[in-house]
Design an enzyme around this catalytic site. Structure first.
Site, PDB file in Angstrom:
ATOM      1  N   ASP A 169     -37.240 -63.818 -54.816  1.00  0.00           N
ATOM      2  CA  ASP A 169     -38.611 -63.373 -55.085  1.00  0.00           C
ATOM      3  C   ASP A 169     -38.665 -61.861 -54.924  1.00  0.00           C
ATOM      4  O   ASP A 169     -39.171 -61.329 -53.933  1.00  0.00           O
ATOM      5  CB  ASP A 169     -39.584 -64.068 -54.137  1.00  0.00           C
ATOM      6  CG  ASP A 169     -41.029 -63.899 -54.578  1.00  0.00           C
ATOM      7  OD1 ASP A 169     -41.265 -63.352 -55.669  1.00  0.00           O
ATOM      8  OD2 ASP A 169     -41.934 -64.318 -53.824  1.00  0.00           O
ATOM      9  N   HIS A 224     -46.787 -68.589 -49.957  1.00  0.00           N
ATOM     10  CA  HIS A 224     -47.682 -67.606 -50.567  1.00  0.00           C
ATOM     11  C   HIS A 224     -49.134 -68.049 -50.420  1.00  0.00           C
ATOM     12  O   HIS A 224     -49.431 -69.245 -50.440  1.00  0.00           O
ATOM     13  CB  HIS A 224     -47.326 -67.410 -52.037  1.00  0.00           C
ATOM     14  CG  HIS A 224     -45.975 -66.785 -52.220  1.00  0.00           C
ATOM     15  ND1 HIS A 224     -45.175 -67.041 -53.296  1.00  0.00           N
ATOM     16  CD2 HIS A 224     -45.280 -65.917 -51.442  1.00  0.00           C
ATOM     17  CE1 HIS A 224     -44.048 -66.347 -53.193  1.00  0.00           C
ATOM     18  NE2 HIS A 224     -44.095 -65.665 -52.071  1.00  0.00           N
ATOM     19  N   HIS A 268     -50.433 -62.757 -50.276  1.00  0.00           N
ATOM     20  CA  HIS A 268     -48.972 -62.723 -50.123  1.00  0.00           C
ATOM     21  C   HIS A 268     -48.372 -63.413 -51.339  1.00  0.00           C
ATOM     22  O   HIS A 268     -48.580 -64.608 -51.542  1.00  0.00           O
ATOM     23  CB  HIS A 268     -48.555 -63.454 -48.842  1.00  0.00           C
ATOM     24  CG  HIS A 268     -47.065 -63.618 -48.692  1.00  0.00           C
ATOM     25  ND1 HIS A 268     -46.491 -64.734 -48.119  1.00  0.00           N
ATOM     26  CD2 HIS A 268     -46.032 -62.796 -49.038  1.00  0.00           C
ATOM     27  CE1 HIS A 268     -45.169 -64.599 -48.115  1.00  0.00           C
ATOM     28  NE2 HIS A 268     -44.869 -63.431 -48.666  1.00  0.00           N
ATOM     29  N   GLY A 291     -49.369 -63.644 -39.654  1.00  0.00           N
ATOM     30  CA  GLY A 291     -48.945 -64.705 -38.751  1.00  0.00           C
ATOM     31  C   GLY A 291     -48.756 -65.998 -39.508  1.00  0.00           C
ATOM     32  O   GLY A 291     -47.731 -66.237 -40.136  1.00  0.00           O
ATOM     33  N   HIS A 309     -41.414 -59.125 -41.270  1.00  0.00           N
ATOM     34  CA  HIS A 309     -42.362 -59.304 -42.381  1.00  0.00           C
ATOM     35  C   HIS A 309     -43.342 -60.427 -42.089  1.00  0.00           C
ATOM     36  O   HIS A 309     -44.181 -60.750 -42.918  1.00  0.00           O
ATOM     37  CB  HIS A 309     -41.622 -59.541 -43.697  1.00  0.00           C
ATOM     38  CG  HIS A 309     -41.228 -60.963 -43.964  1.00  0.00           C
ATOM     39  ND1 HIS A 309     -40.547 -61.736 -43.051  1.00  0.00           N
ATOM     40  CD2 HIS A 309     -41.396 -61.750 -45.064  1.00  0.00           C
ATOM     41  CE1 HIS A 309     -40.329 -62.936 -43.577  1.00  0.00           C
ATOM     42  NE2 HIS A 309     -40.827 -62.967 -44.779  1.00  0.00           N
ATOM     43  N   GLY A 348     -41.957 -65.618 -39.000  1.00  0.00           N
ATOM     44  CA  GLY A 348     -40.631 -66.218 -39.175  1.00  0.00           C
ATOM     45  C   GLY A 348     -40.650 -67.703 -38.854  1.00  0.00           C
ATOM     46  O   GLY A 348     -41.271 -68.141 -37.887  1.00  0.00           O
TER      47      GLY A 348
END
Length: 465
Positions: free
Chosen positions: A149, A227, A255, A371, A394, A397
């Site tokens: 991506d 996303h 996102h 988050g 980013h 996780g």
């Protein structure tokens, strides 16, 4: 992710026997990949079987499709990895980092082109580089070090509206998200034009030219998986960096990345790199392209285009939502990951810095680190720490794989948590539940030397695929 069937491929033009072989490979070896990745890979194998004849996984399928070994691939190199990896920095937190993610960066640091590396506190296992892995190389770019991506990014728009609307006006905000966003294979009925579609790279780069139609159709839409587009409130402290009064403001956070176009370009150049740069099997995904050669220059142009396209998608998303609100943003923050940047190390060495799921955090650089659907995101300003190659996490996780999350998190527990946090969820699933992710506050505590927190975003109305 739904199980792929041979008849699905036959409908796409695959002959019966290679379709069956391809389905077996996908369902056995790549079942955790996204639909976009799988679709792009299958389309690439079908369209260019010659490129896959020598591949360890796809060679039999390519032969069934009539693929033949190509003559004249004189550019093939067989580099010898370092016996011992270069040292790199690991930024840990209480949330922890899985050993397989650490091992992946150890593997990357054995590459002869590697110069420096770092692992962010949100790191977890990926393909090629770990998610949260940062790698500096000399004269080379690694397509899988960037990711499928390409140019995936975060974008935050803050409006001069009270933040409590995210709690008191959820029905209207949910209607706006349903109307103005599209996810997965869906696209907007009315597609807006954007300058990126006139980028000359679509004309001179064959790999991009054939994807222009898909790019135009998917403009302003978002991918699946993690996303999202969400309304929430942003809390700005006194003496904030945006010269706004302290308080709570309505905001939109999105996102998403470069959609099907980016995935197709990533797979095309990954396949090319693997054929030109023959690494040992365990390092195969880290094959690189030489930036002094045509293929490397092509990939750089394709990557840049995909990054610009991802940004254009966010432009479109936020323009649609702003129009529905009847407001213009007073603060706009955007940053990307899954990209490569040309930079210099402190000793002056020219390098290419790959950030696979890592946020650029040069001194003074703004960004947003999310988050989960029910946990806060953080507006940050980079501190420019060379130990992390000017990078930060980013997101939170993953701590559970998608299948682990689905098997261990119940629908009722997710529903209760969302009610407790006052979050209205549209779409989404158990694989994206907050429990599938590390504690974002623990992750942020592990990178106080990398970023300064300027404000918080709290999600309230969330739309996912």
């Amino acid at each position: 992710m739904p199980k792929l069937r041979a008849k699905d491929l036959i409908k796409r033009g695959w002959p019966k026997r290679p379709a069956g072989l391809a389905v077996t490979i996908m369902n056995k070896s790549f079942k955790r990949e996204t639909d976009a990745w799988r679709d792009a890979t299958l389309a690439n194998v079908l369209a260019h079987p010659d490129n896959f004849v020598g591949d360890d996984i796809w060679g039999h399928v390519a032969a069934e499709l009539g693929g033949r070994k190509q003559d004249g691939i004189a550019a093939i190199i067989r580099p010898e990895p370092r016996k011992s990896p270069l040292a790199f920095n690991i930024f840990k937190s209480k949330a922890g980092i899985a050993p397989n993610a650490v091992q992946q960066l150890y593997d990357a640091m054995r590459l002869p082109v590697a110069a420096a590396g770092a692992l962010m506190p949100d790191a977890h296992h990926g393909y090629g580089l770990p998610i949260g892995g940062v790698l500096a190389t000399v004269g080379a770019v690694i397509p899988y070090g960037v990711g499928v991506d390409i140019g995936c990014r975060m974008c935050l728009s803050v409006y001069d509206l009270p933040g409590n609307l995210a709690d008191t006006d959820q029905s209207r905000l949910a209607t706006i998200l349903r109307k103005e966003t599209a996810f997965g294979l869906n696209a907007h009925a009315r597609v807006n034009d954007h300058a990126v579609l006139a980028d000359e790279t679509f004309r001179y780069l064959p790999a991009a030219k054939k994807l222009l139609g898909k790019a135009a159709k998917q403009l302003g839409s978002s991918g699946g998986g993690n996303h999202f587009v969400e309304f929430g409130n942003v809390e700005l402290p006194a003496d904030n960096a945006f010269e706004r009064p302290a308080g709570s403001y309505l905001a939109v956070l999105s996102h998403s990345g470069s959609r099907g176009m980016g995935a197709a370009l990533a797979m095309h150049y990954t396949d090319l790199a693997m054929k030109e740069c023959r690494l040992p099997k365990q390092l195969k995904s880290l094959a690189w392209l030489d930036l002094r050669k045509d293929a490397g220059a092509e990939y750089w142009a394709a990557m840049t285009l995909a990054g610009d396209y991802a940004s254009a998608c966010h432009d479109d998303i936020h323009a649609r939502i702003g129009a529905s609100l009847g407001e213009k943003s007073i603060v706009r923050i955007e940053n990307h990951h899954n990209f490569a940047w040309k930079d210099k190390l402190p000793d002056g060495t020219d390098v290419v810095v790959h950030r696979k799921g890592a946020t650029p955090a040069a001194k003074g650089e703004l960004g947003i680190i999310p988050g989960s659907m029910a946990d806060p995101g953080f507006i940050v300003r980079g501190l420019g720490n060379p130990a992390s190659l000017n990078s930060a996490s980013h997101g939170a996780g993953r701590q559970l794989s998608r299948s682990e999350a689905k098997n261990s998190i119940s629908g009722s527990s997710l529903k209760s948590l969302l009610k407790e946090r006052k979050v209205l969820l549209i779409g989404g699933g158990l694989d994206e539940a907050p429990g599938a992710y590390k504690d974002i506050r623990e992750v942020m505590a592990g990178q106080t030397d990398l970023v300064e927190v300027l404000g918080e975003f709290h999600p309230r109305v969330v739309r996912m695929a």
